[in-house]
Every structure is written in structure tokens, then in C-alpha cells.
Design a protein around this motif. Structure first.
Motif, PDB file in Angstrom:
ATOM      1  N   ALA A 167      47.164   2.795   5.354  1.00 28.16           N
ATOM      2  CA  ALA A 167      45.927   2.982   4.582  1.00 28.16           C
ATOM      3  C   ALA A 167      46.094   2.428   3.175  1.00 28.16           C
ATOM      4  N   ASP A 168      47.285   2.590   2.602  1.00 33.43           N
ATOM      5  CA  ASP A 168      47.557   2.041   1.274  1.00 33.43           C
ATOM      6  C   ASP A 168      47.517   0.513   1.320  1.00 33.43           C
ATOM      7  N   ARG A 169      48.099  -0.071   2.367  1.00 38.88           N
ATOM      8  CA  ARG A 169      48.055  -1.534   2.491  1.00 38.88           C
ATOM      9  C   ARG A 169      46.630  -2.034   2.663  1.00 38.88           C
ATOM     10  N   LEU A 170      45.823  -1.256   3.382  1.00 35.50           N
ATOM     11  CA  LEU A 170      44.435  -1.654   3.635  1.00 35.50           C
ATOM     12  C   LEU A 170      43.557  -1.432   2.419  1.00 35.50           C
ATOM     13  N   GLY A 171      43.938  -0.471   1.585  1.00 34.46           N
ATOM     14  CA  GLY A 171      43.115  -0.133   0.430  1.00 34.46           C
ATOM     15  C   GLY A 171      41.946   0.761   0.789  1.00 34.46           C
ATOM     16  N   ARG A 172      42.098   1.548   1.872  1.00 35.94           N
ATOM     17  CA  ARG A 172      41.054   2.484   2.305  1.00 35.94           C
ATOM     18  C   ARG A 172      41.695   3.831   2.613  1.00 35.94           C
ATOM     19  N   ASP A 173      40.916   4.883   2.436  1.00 38.29           N
ATOM     20  CA  ASP A 173      41.414   6.222   2.699  1.00 38.29           C
ATOM     21  C   ASP A 173      40.871   6.746   4.013  1.00 38.29           C
ATOM     22  N   TYR A 174      41.665   7.551   4.687  1.00 33.38           N
ATOM     23  CA  TYR A 174      41.169   8.299   5.837  1.00 33.38           C
ATOM     24  C   TYR A 174      40.872   9.725   5.391  1.00 33.38           C
ATOM     25  N   THR A 175      40.118  10.454   6.183  1.00 32.53           N
ATOM     26  CA  THR A 175      39.690  11.793   5.776  1.00 32.53           C
ATOM     27  C   THR A 175      40.555  12.901   6.351  1.00 32.53           C
ATOM     28  N   ARG A 176      41.130  12.690   7.515  1.00 28.02           N
ATOM     29  CA  ARG A 176      41.930  13.746   8.151  1.00 28.02           C
ATOM     30  C   ARG A 176      42.728  13.136   9.298  1.00 28.02           C
ATOM     31  N   ILE A 177      43.738  13.868   9.719  1.00 27.48           N
ATOM     32  CA  ILE A 177      44.508  13.504  10.906  1.00 27.48           C
ATOM     33  C   ILE A 177      44.474  14.683  11.872  1.00 27.48           C
ATOM     34  N   THR A 178      44.121  14.403  13.121  1.00 21.45           N
ATOM     35  CA  THR A 178      44.087  15.411  14.175  1.00 21.45           C
ATOM     36  C   THR A 178      45.031  14.981  15.287  1.00 21.45           C
ATOM     37  N   LEU A 179      45.793  15.912  15.820  1.00 18.24           N
ATOM     38  CA  LEU A 179      46.676  15.634  16.941  1.00 18.24           C
ATOM     39  C   LEU A 179      46.140  16.317  18.196  1.00 18.24           C
ATOM     40  N   ARG A 180      46.135  15.574  19.301  1.00 17.58           N
ATOM     41  CA  ARG A 180      45.693  16.117  20.579  1.00 17.58           C
ATOM     42  C   ARG A 180      46.612  15.607  21.685  1.00 17.58           C
ATOM     43  N   ASP A 181      46.451  16.195  22.858  1.00 15.28           N
ATOM     44  CA  ASP A 181      47.201  15.718  24.028  1.00 15.28           C
ATOM     45  C   ASP A 181      46.219  14.932  24.897  1.00 15.28           C
ATOM     46  N   THR A 182      45.823  13.768  24.414  1.00 15.90           N
ATOM     47  CA  THR A 182      44.782  12.981  25.070  1.00 15.90           C
ATOM     48  C   THR A 182      45.326  12.234  26.280  1.00 15.90           C
ATOM     49  N   ARG A 183      44.469  12.047  27.275  1.00 16.78           N
ATOM     50  CA  ARG A 183      44.847  11.349  28.498  1.00 16.78           C
ATOM     51  C   ARG A 183      44.361   9.903  28.526  1.00 16.78           C
ATOM     52  N   SER A 184      43.272   9.626  27.835  1.00 23.00           N
ATOM     53  CA  SER A 184      42.648   8.315  27.980  1.00 23.00           C
ATOM     54  C   SER A 184      42.963   7.351  26.840  1.00 23.00           C
ATOM     55  N   ARG A 185      43.516   7.843  25.744  1.00 23.09           N
ATOM     56  CA  ARG A 185      43.786   6.961  24.609  1.00 23.09           C
ATOM     57  C   ARG A 185      44.916   7.536  23.763  1.00 23.09           C
ATOM     58  N   TRP A 186      45.556   6.651  23.017  1.00 25.62           N
ATOM     59  CA  TRP A 186      46.657   7.065  22.152  1.00 25.62           C
ATOM     60  C   TRP A 186      46.178   7.419  20.753  1.00 25.62           C
ATOM     61  N   GLY A 187      44.997   6.975  20.411  1.00 19.88           N
ATOM     62  CA  GLY A 187      44.458   7.297  19.099  1.00 19.88           C
ATOM     63  C   GLY A 187      43.011   6.891  19.017  1.00 19.88           C
ATOM     64  N   SER A 188      42.353   7.319  17.937  1.00 23.12           N
ATOM     65  CA  SER A 188      40.966   6.924  17.701  1.00 23.12           C
ATOM     66  C   SER A 188      40.662   7.102  16.220  1.00 23.12           C
ATOM     67  N   CYS A 189      39.566   6.485  15.801  1.00 18.27           N
ATOM     68  CA  CYS A 189      39.123   6.567  14.414  1.00 18.27           C
ATOM     69  C   CYS A 189      37.620   6.807  14.416  1.00 18.27           C
ATOM     70  N   THR A 190      37.165   7.837  13.717  1.00 20.47           N
ATOM     71  CA  THR A 190      35.737   8.151  13.671  1.00 20.47           C
ATOM     72  C   THR A 190      35.063   7.391  12.532  1.00 20.47           C
ATOM     73  N   SER A 191      33.746   7.374  12.573  1.00 21.28           N
ATOM     74  CA  SER A 191      32.981   6.633  11.558  1.00 21.28           C
ATOM     75  C   SER A 191      33.136   7.241  10.167  1.00 21.28           C
ATOM     76  N   ASP A 192      33.529   8.525  10.080  1.00 20.55           N
ATOM     77  CA  ASP A 192      33.724   9.135   8.767  1.00 20.55           C
ATOM     78  C   ASP A 192      35.192   9.118   8.332  1.00 20.55           C
ATOM     79  N   GLY A 193      36.005   8.307   9.021  1.00 23.91           N
ATOM     80  CA  GLY A 193      37.375   8.107   8.583  1.00 23.91           C
ATOM     81  C   GLY A 193      38.389   9.093   9.110  1.00 23.91           C
ATOM     82  N   GLY A 194      38.038   9.819  10.166  1.00 26.20           N
ATOM     83  CA  GLY A 194      38.988  10.742  10.770  1.00 26.20           C
ATOM     84  C   GLY A 194      39.875  10.030  11.781  1.00 26.20           C
ATOM     85  N   LEU A 195      41.175  10.262  11.700  1.00 27.97           N
ATOM     86  CA  LEU A 195      42.133   9.650  12.626  1.00 27.97           C
ATOM     87  C   LEU A 195      42.608  10.700  13.625  1.00 27.97           C
ATOM     88  N   MET A 196      42.627  10.332  14.898  1.00 31.67           N
ATOM     89  CA  MET A 196      43.146  11.205  15.945  1.00 31.67           C
ATOM     90  C   MET A 196      44.264  10.474  16.652  1.00 31.67           C
TER      91      MET A 196
END
Length: 226
Positions: free
Chosen positions: A134-163
Motif C-alpha cells: 500500500a505504501d508503494r502504491l500510495g493508497r491506503d486500505y481500510t481494514r484487513i479481514t481473515l477468513r477460511d475461504t474456499r473460492s478465493r485467496w483474497g479480495s478487495c472491496t470498493s471501500d478499501g477493505g482487504l480480505m
């Protein structure tokens, strides 16, 4: 979605789902959990889908047989931590202690306690990686959420939330870092356009080897049952 069973030895659970966009019956087997899903056009009959599955029975069972066996997480077993196999040892006391090649876990609730410990380690590593990119990109994220997802390793919401999937802590560090760079890149490009992949490369560097690893080995991270 409707549940059915493909008879035979062994019987196979089938999930039927309808899609208005489907033009024909299609079959998919999840690489993560082995779920067999039949997708039907809106007007297709369930009997047609079941006949289709029956015609593919040998292929379905052959594919399922090649999936990695489940591995219960318990004392005496091994699992990867940051890509390195580690033997689980039942220990007295209330703390988990870790050294290369061995992790000592309180005897009461080995799987539960180890999963909680791994989640905290995953949060630490993923937060550090996300902060870096995020520092390299020059953008901030809003939160980090951890889950035990089956279909994906990660995701990013429109409001900057990272899963992220906490199971990334089982993979080699370069795999976790790539997924973090991938999701952080979505803060700038909410798509998978050439511009997005150029952003991933700018943040992370070359990434093809990490993508190949996830396609080939990623499903094995889900074989561990806590």
C-alpha cells in the motif's frame, strides 16, 4: 441449489444450480473441496443434468481420487508453516512454542489452539505485506479481514477493505506476499485489466511463478483439518 447423489461406489454428492446465463449443462469440480456442481440452463430438467453426470461418472471419480487426502491436525502429524513442514508435538503448559521443524501445542484442543495461533501469525504477516505494498502504491486500505475461504485467496472491496484466507500462512512467504500485492493492486484497479497486472508487477515484481504455485499446489492447503 438442489442436492442429489450420483449412485455407485462410492456415491458422489451433486449440487445442481440454475443459471439464466447458462446455454448448456456444465460440470465443475472444485479444486479446493471436491464439490461437484452441475449448472443448468433455466429451462433444463434436473433429470437431464443427472443423466449428464452419470455419463461422466468415471471421469468424476477419477478426478476426485486424485485430490489430496485430508490431514487431521493432531499431535504426531505434520503441516507446513510458511512453507516448511513442521511436526506437531503435544506439550504441557498453556503456551505454543515454535522452532524450525517442530511446534509444541498444549494437549487440550491441539487443532483449535494451533488454528488460532496460525491465524495470528497470518494476520501479522499479511498486515506487514499489505502495509508495504500500500505504501508503494500510495493508497491506503481500510481494514484487513481473515477468513477460511474456499473460492478465493483474497479480495478487495470498493471501500478499501482487504480480505485474505488465513491458510496463506501455510504457503511459502513469497506466495503470501504475491496475494497481498494482488489485492492491494485492486485499490487502484478494481478489475483484471492489463493496467491491473502492470500494477501487480510494479508492486511485487515478476509473479508468474507464484500464480503457477497457487494453481498447482493451492488446493493442498485446504487438506488440513483443524
Amino acid at each position: 441449489m438442489a442436492e442429489h447423489v450420483l449412485p455407485g461406489a462410492p456415491p458422489v454428492a451433486l449440487t445442481l444450480r440454475r443459471s439464466g446465463r447458462a446455454r448448456r449443462i456444465s460440470l465443475r469440480i472444485s479444486r479446493l473441496d471436491g464439490r461437484v456442481t452441475l449448472t443448468l440452463p433455466s429451462g433444463a430438467k434436473e433429470a437431464e443434468a443427472l443423466e449428464f453426470a452419470a455419463s461422466k461418472a468415471e471421469w468424476i471419480r477419477d478426478h476426485l481420487d486424485k485430490r489430496p487426502d485430508e490431514a487431521p491436525v493432531q499431535a504426531g502429524a505434520s503441516l507446513p508453516i510458511e512453507g516448511r513442514m513442521c511436526r506437531i508435538v503435544a506439550a504441557r503448559g498453556r503456551r505454543i512454542t515454535y522452532r524450525e521443524g517442530e511446534i509444541c501445542v498444549p494437549q487440550d484442543g491441539v487443532g483449535r489452539r494451533l488454528q488460532a495461533w496460525l491465524r495470528e501469525l497470518a494476520r501479522d504477516r499479511l498486515t506487514s505485506a499489505s502495509d508495504l505494498y500500500a505504501d508503494r502504491l500510495g493508497r491506503d486500505y481500510t481494514r484487513i479481514t481473515l477468513r477460511d475461504t474456499r473460492s478465493r485467496w483474497g479480495s478487495c472491496t470498493s471501500d478499501g477493505g482487504l480480505m485474505y484466507s488465513w491458510r496463506l500462512i501455510l504457503a511459502p512467504p513469497e506466495i503470501l506476499n504475491y496475494v497481498a500485492a494482488h489485492e492491494v493492486a485492486h485499490l487502484a484497479e478494481m478489475n483484471h485489466s492489463p493496467a491491473f497486472w502492470a500494477t501487480v508487477e510494479r508492486l511485487h515484481g515478476p509473479y508468474n511463478a507464484e500464480r503457477r504455485w497457487l494453481r498447482k499446489e493451492g488446493a493442498t492447503l485446504h487438506r488440513y483439518r483443524f
